[in-house]
Design a protein around this motif. Structure first.
Motif, PDB file in Angstrom:
ATOM      1  N   PRO A  34       0.843  -1.189   0.000  1.00  0.00           N
ATOM      2  CA  PRO A  34       0.000   0.000   0.000  1.00  0.00           C
ATOM      3  C   PRO A  34       0.880   1.241   0.000  1.00  0.00           C
ATOM      4  N   ILE A  35       0.495   2.208  -0.795  1.00  0.00           N
ATOM      5  CA  ILE A  35       1.267   3.443  -0.852  1.00  0.00           C
ATOM      6  C   ILE A  35       0.474   4.552  -0.175  1.00  0.00           C
ATOM      7  N   LEU A  36       0.955   4.904   1.007  1.00  0.00           N
ATOM      8  CA  LEU A  36       0.222   5.842   1.857  1.00  0.00           C
ATOM      9  C   LEU A  36       0.760   7.244   1.670  1.00  0.00           C
ATOM     10  N   LYS A  37      -0.141   8.206   1.757  1.00  0.00           N
ATOM     11  CA  LYS A  37       0.262   9.611   1.617  1.00  0.00           C
ATOM     12  C   LYS A  37      -0.485  10.455   2.638  1.00  0.00           C
ATOM     13  N   ALA A  38       0.138  11.575   2.982  1.00  0.00           N
ATOM     14  CA  ALA A  38      -0.427  12.420   4.027  1.00  0.00           C
ATOM     15  C   ALA A  38      -1.822  12.923   3.678  1.00  0.00           C
ATOM     16  N   ASP A  39      -2.003  13.244   2.395  1.00  0.00           N
ATOM     17  CA  ASP A  39      -3.275  13.868   2.018  1.00  0.00           C
ATOM     18  C   ASP A  39      -4.205  12.879   1.332  1.00  0.00           C
ATOM     19  N   ALA A  40      -4.003  11.583   1.590  1.00  0.00           N
ATOM     20  CA  ALA A  40      -4.820  10.590   0.898  1.00  0.00           C
ATOM     21  C   ALA A  40      -5.690   9.810   1.884  1.00  0.00           C
ATOM     22  N   ASP A  41      -6.545   9.007   1.315  1.00  0.00           N
ATOM     23  CA  ASP A  41      -7.428   8.161   2.107  1.00  0.00           C
ATOM     24  C   ASP A  41      -6.664   6.891   2.506  1.00  0.00           C
ATOM     25  N   ASN A  42      -5.777   7.047   3.493  1.00  0.00           N
ATOM     26  CA  ASN A  42      -4.897   5.935   3.850  1.00  0.00           C
ATOM     27  C   ASN A  42      -5.655   4.722   4.363  1.00  0.00           C
ATOM     28  N   ALA A  43      -6.689   4.973   5.126  1.00  0.00           N
ATOM     29  CA  ALA A  43      -7.488   3.854   5.628  1.00  0.00           C
ATOM     30  C   ALA A  43      -8.104   3.095   4.459  1.00  0.00           C
ATOM     31  N   GLY A  44      -8.541   3.838   3.461  1.00  0.00           N
ATOM     32  CA  GLY A  44      -9.130   3.208   2.283  1.00  0.00           C
ATOM     33  C   GLY A  44      -8.103   2.408   1.502  1.00  0.00           C
ATOM     34  N   ILE A  45      -6.900   2.954   1.403  1.00  0.00           N
ATOM     35  CA  ILE A  45      -5.841   2.261   0.667  1.00  0.00           C
ATOM     36  C   ILE A  45      -5.445   0.968   1.388  1.00  0.00           C
ATOM     37  N   LEU A  46      -5.284   1.061   2.696  1.00  0.00           N
ATOM     38  CA  LEU A  46      -4.934  -0.128   3.472  1.00  0.00           C
ATOM     39  C   LEU A  46      -6.022  -1.192   3.355  1.00  0.00           C
ATOM     40  N   ALA A  47      -7.260  -0.747   3.476  1.00  0.00           N
ATOM     41  CA  ALA A  47      -8.378  -1.692   3.374  1.00  0.00           C
ATOM     42  C   ALA A  47      -8.375  -2.360   2.005  1.00  0.00           C
ATOM     43  N   ALA A  48      -8.096  -1.566   0.967  1.00  0.00           N
ATOM     44  CA  ALA A  48      -8.055  -2.118  -0.386  1.00  0.00           C
ATOM     45  C   ALA A  48      -6.933  -3.141  -0.513  1.00  0.00           C
ATOM     46  N   ALA A  49      -5.810  -2.855   0.131  1.00  0.00           N
ATOM     47  CA  ALA A  49      -4.672  -3.787   0.071  1.00  0.00           C
ATOM     48  C   ALA A  49      -5.053  -5.141   0.674  1.00  0.00           C
ATOM     49  N   TYR A  50      -5.724  -5.080   1.800  1.00  0.00           N
ATOM     50  CA  TYR A  50      -6.151  -6.340   2.422  1.00  0.00           C
ATOM     51  C   TYR A  50      -7.224  -7.031   1.581  1.00  0.00           C
ATOM     52  N   ARG A  51      -8.075  -6.212   0.974  1.00  0.00           N
ATOM     53  CA  ARG A  51      -9.152  -6.777   0.156  1.00  0.00           C
ATOM     54  C   ARG A  51      -8.567  -7.479  -1.070  1.00  0.00           C
ATOM     55  N   VAL A  52      -7.492  -6.916  -1.609  1.00  0.00           N
ATOM     56  CA  VAL A  52      -6.844  -7.528  -2.771  1.00  0.00           C
ATOM     57  C   VAL A  52      -6.184  -8.851  -2.386  1.00  0.00           C
ATOM     58  N   ALA A  53      -5.603  -8.887  -1.182  1.00  0.00           N
ATOM     59  CA  ALA A  53      -4.870 -10.083  -0.750  1.00  0.00           C
ATOM     60  C   ALA A  53      -5.809 -11.215  -0.358  1.00  0.00           C
ATOM     61  N   GLU A  54      -6.970 -10.865   0.094  1.00  0.00           N
ATOM     62  CA  GLU A  54      -7.862 -11.825   0.726  1.00  0.00           C
ATOM     63  C   GLU A  54      -8.333 -12.987  -0.159  1.00  0.00           C
ATOM     64  N   PRO A  55      -8.821 -12.725  -1.387  1.00  0.00           N
ATOM     65  CA  PRO A  55      -9.422 -13.816  -2.170  1.00  0.00           C
ATOM     66  C   PRO A  55      -8.457 -14.905  -2.600  1.00  0.00           C
ATOM     67  N   PHE A  56      -7.147 -14.698  -2.461  1.00  0.00           N
ATOM     68  CA  PHE A  56      -6.207 -15.746  -2.880  1.00  0.00           C
ATOM     69  C   PHE A  56      -6.293 -16.976  -1.993  1.00  0.00           C
ATOM     70  N   GLY A  57      -6.697 -16.747  -0.750  1.00  0.00           N
ATOM     71  CA  GLY A  57      -6.842 -17.872   0.167  1.00  0.00           C
ATOM     72  C   GLY A  57      -5.560 -18.657   0.285  1.00  0.00           C
ATOM     73  N   ASP A  58      -5.685 -19.990   0.242  1.00  0.00           N
ATOM     74  CA  ASP A  58      -4.508 -20.843   0.395  1.00  0.00           C
ATOM     75  C   ASP A  58      -3.819 -21.121  -0.932  1.00  0.00           C
ATOM     76  N   ASP A  59      -4.425 -20.654  -2.022  1.00  0.00           N
ATOM     77  CA  ASP A  59      -3.891 -21.012  -3.335  1.00  0.00           C
ATOM     78  C   ASP A  59      -2.593 -20.291  -3.651  1.00  0.00           C
ATOM     79  N   VAL A  60      -2.529 -19.052  -3.196  1.00  0.00           N
ATOM     80  CA  VAL A  60      -1.353 -18.240  -3.505  1.00  0.00           C
ATOM     81  C   VAL A  60      -0.822 -17.662  -2.199  1.00  0.00           C
ATOM     82  N   ARG A  61       0.485 -17.718  -2.023  1.00  0.00           N
ATOM     83  CA  ARG A  61       1.081 -17.187  -0.795  1.00  0.00           C
ATOM     84  C   ARG A  61       1.272 -15.669  -0.921  1.00  0.00           C
ATOM     85  N   VAL A  62       0.440 -14.946  -0.207  1.00  0.00           N
ATOM     86  CA  VAL A  62       0.410 -13.488  -0.319  1.00  0.00           C
ATOM     87  C   VAL A  62       0.784 -12.854   1.008  1.00  0.00           C
TER      88      VAL A  62
END
Length: 479
Positions: free
Chosen positions: A296-324
């Motif tokens: 996640p690329i965080l910035k002072a003037d950005a929606d950091n919580a949204g970016i972090l949440a998106a990062a986790y959301r992207v990682a989540e669906p891989f499950g056990d198939d892909v090591r993320v």
RNA sequence: CGGGGCGUAGCUCAGCUUGGCUAGAGCGCUUGGUUCGGGACCAAGAGGUCGGUGGUUCAAAUCCACUCGCCCCGACCA
């Protein structure tokens, strides 16, 4: 730990050996131990070894083998029972002379390999043809007092697996030795993406105590070659040394036929030298402890919580198939993370910043090519497996091209020496089969016969002695 | 075992030739703040028996002797 390597690693073109050391140490795969010639395998390196173990272990189990464990210490006299074996290993054994503060009646050696103690036990366990075959393997450490060590490639203590099988017939044992060679070859190609040459060792190069040694040989980026795994047909040598006989179907007593085979943590070193580049380690996805890192690329003037949440959301669906792994550390910059994960060889990086969030996309970056591809967020989990496969295949393809380019032919001793000095690799040259000619080449050029291909063609006369018939065999300078 | 190199802060090293005041730098580490799309910045801190032993000297990281260890290259080997 937010610290770690800041200095750039040495370029391959400047100093290949230092480049290798830099990668192993700065990618935190291993570090020098306080004991000479020994290393500590750190979590990143060990995780790679564990991936290797799992794949190999599955293949051994699928072919009917069972794991077991024999002692680290072997009575010194055991080693002496097989003449070639003791000659080959005695000089490099660590010997224990004291225990509990007292001098031992008989010194114990720390196993350099376990044939002798295993065959001492096989004598107890084998009486009938019905007890055969015995298909055992153990994952263990061994110690060989090497004079010259190199991280992973040769250390005084190393981890390996050693298979030890017992069979009723020569044919069956030979088939087993060849089957295992096939497993090693498959593992090397399909998991490590490391193409190899395979075949028999010459008389001069075979394992002490073996009748036939099969080997897989790989080509490193600097033109040196590496023995990556060996499988031995031991004939009845150890059965005779330890008096292991069985009664066959006809009621006759017969000595058992044997094999032994092993690959070691050397494979981790081979992996480094096969794919890595001047930016660090490059791992084939199948063996990568982490296949995808999300940054996640965080910035002072950005929606950091949204970016972090998106990062986790992207990682989540891989499950056990892909090591993320999501790298959500807030104490190092994105640029720092990019460099660190490249150094560690993670195949795919996914970047998510404010600009991406806005467009509902991520940026996918490949370690092998460096190519960056913006990808819709909802498509990423479907695309990654395919990209991982592409990377795995691409690494194999590239390595294979290098191996093919590294295999050359020479007909005369002079052109052979020239080719060996200029490019290295595997030089196929005519050899009459004699130990004298083999030894002479080895002494004069430091190149050894890596193997004798099953399909070796007759090709006139030996480049050394000029006598025929000669076969074309690959020579190489080995690690 | 031969050749080369190195032991000073967690890491990389400077200082040693020509002995001298409180042993230094960069990076890393801790705390606080600002940052963050390719190895960020400011401020304040913590961190050292100078590999070991002995000697020379008023004084040794520095000179001398001995010694221990590690790394790299080569011979031997998975």
């Amino acid at each position: 730990m937010t610290g770690g390597p800041v200095a750039k690693i040495t370029k391959r073109s400047e100093d290949y050996s230092q480049w290798y050391i830099d990668i192993v140490t700065r990618a935190e795969m291993a570090d020098y131990a306080p004991v000479k010639g020994c290393m500590v395998i750190r979590p990143w390196g060990y995780a790679i070894w564990e991936r290797m173990q799992r794949a190999l272990d599955d293949m051994f189990k699928d072919t009917g083998h069972s794991n077991c464990y024999f002692p680290l210490m072997i009575p010194q006299s055991f080693l002496a029972k097989e003449a070639e074996h003791v000659e080959g290993f005695a000089p490099e054994c660590a010997v224990i002379t004291h225990g509990g503060g007292k001098l031992l009646d008989e010194p114990l050696v720390i196993r350099p390999t376990s044939e002798t103690i295993i065959w001492a036990m096989y004598k107890k366990w084998i009486q009938s043809w019905r007890d055969l075959p015995l298909l055992y393997n153990q994952w263990a450490n061994v110690v060989r007092w090497e004079m010259r060590t190199r991280l992973f490639l040769r250390t005084s203590e190393f981890l390996w697996q050693e298979g030890h099988t017992a069979h009723a017939t020569s044919k069956e044992a030979m088939e087993e030795a060849e089957r295992i060679l096939g497993i090693y070859r498959t593992f090397s190609e399909q998991w490590m993406a490391m193409p190899v040459l395979s075949g028999r060792k010459s008389e001069g190069q075979k394992f002490p105590g073996a009748d036939t040694t099969f080997t897989i040989e790989a080509l490193m980026q600097d033109g040196k070659v590496l023995q990556a795994g060996t499988s031995h047909y031991l004939g009845q040598n150890f059965a005779k040394a330890f008096d292991v006989q069985f009664q066959n179907r006809d009621g006759q007593l017969e000595y058992v036929y044997a094999t032994s085979w092993g690959v070691s943590t050397r494979l981790v070193g081979a992996l480094v030298m096969t794919h890595s580049d001047d930016a660090g380690l490059v791992l084939p996805p199948k063996l990568a402890p982490v296949e995808v890192v999300v940054i996640p690329i965080l910035k002072a003037d950005a929606d950091n919580a949204g970016i972090l949440a998106a990062a986790y959301r992207v990682a989540e669906p891989f499950g056990d198939d892909v090591r993320v792994r999501v790298d959500d550390r807030d104490n190092v910059s994105p640029g720092w993370k990019f460099n660190e994960w490249e150094l560690k060889g993670v195949p795919i990086r996914i970047e998510i910043g404010p600009k991406d969030l806005e467009k509902q996309q991520v940026v996918l970056v490949r370690r092998d090519t460096g190519k960056k591809t913006p990808t819709p967020m909802d498509a990423i989990s479907f695309q990654v497996p395919g990209v991982l496969e592409e990377i795995q295949d691409g690494l194999m393809k590239k390595a294979k091209e290098r191996l093919e380019a590294g295999c050359r032919a020479a007909d005369t001793y002079e052109s052979f020496q020239k080719a060996m000095d200029e490019v290295g690799g595997f030089i196929y040259a005519p050899w009459c089969g004699s130990r004298e000619c083999e030894d002479r080449v080895s002494e004069e050029t430091k190149a050894t016969i890596r193997l004798v291909p099953d399909t070796a063609e007759d090709c006139g006369v030996c480049m050394v002695c000029g006598k025929g018939p000669a076969k074309r065999v690959p020579f190489g300078r080995a690690y």
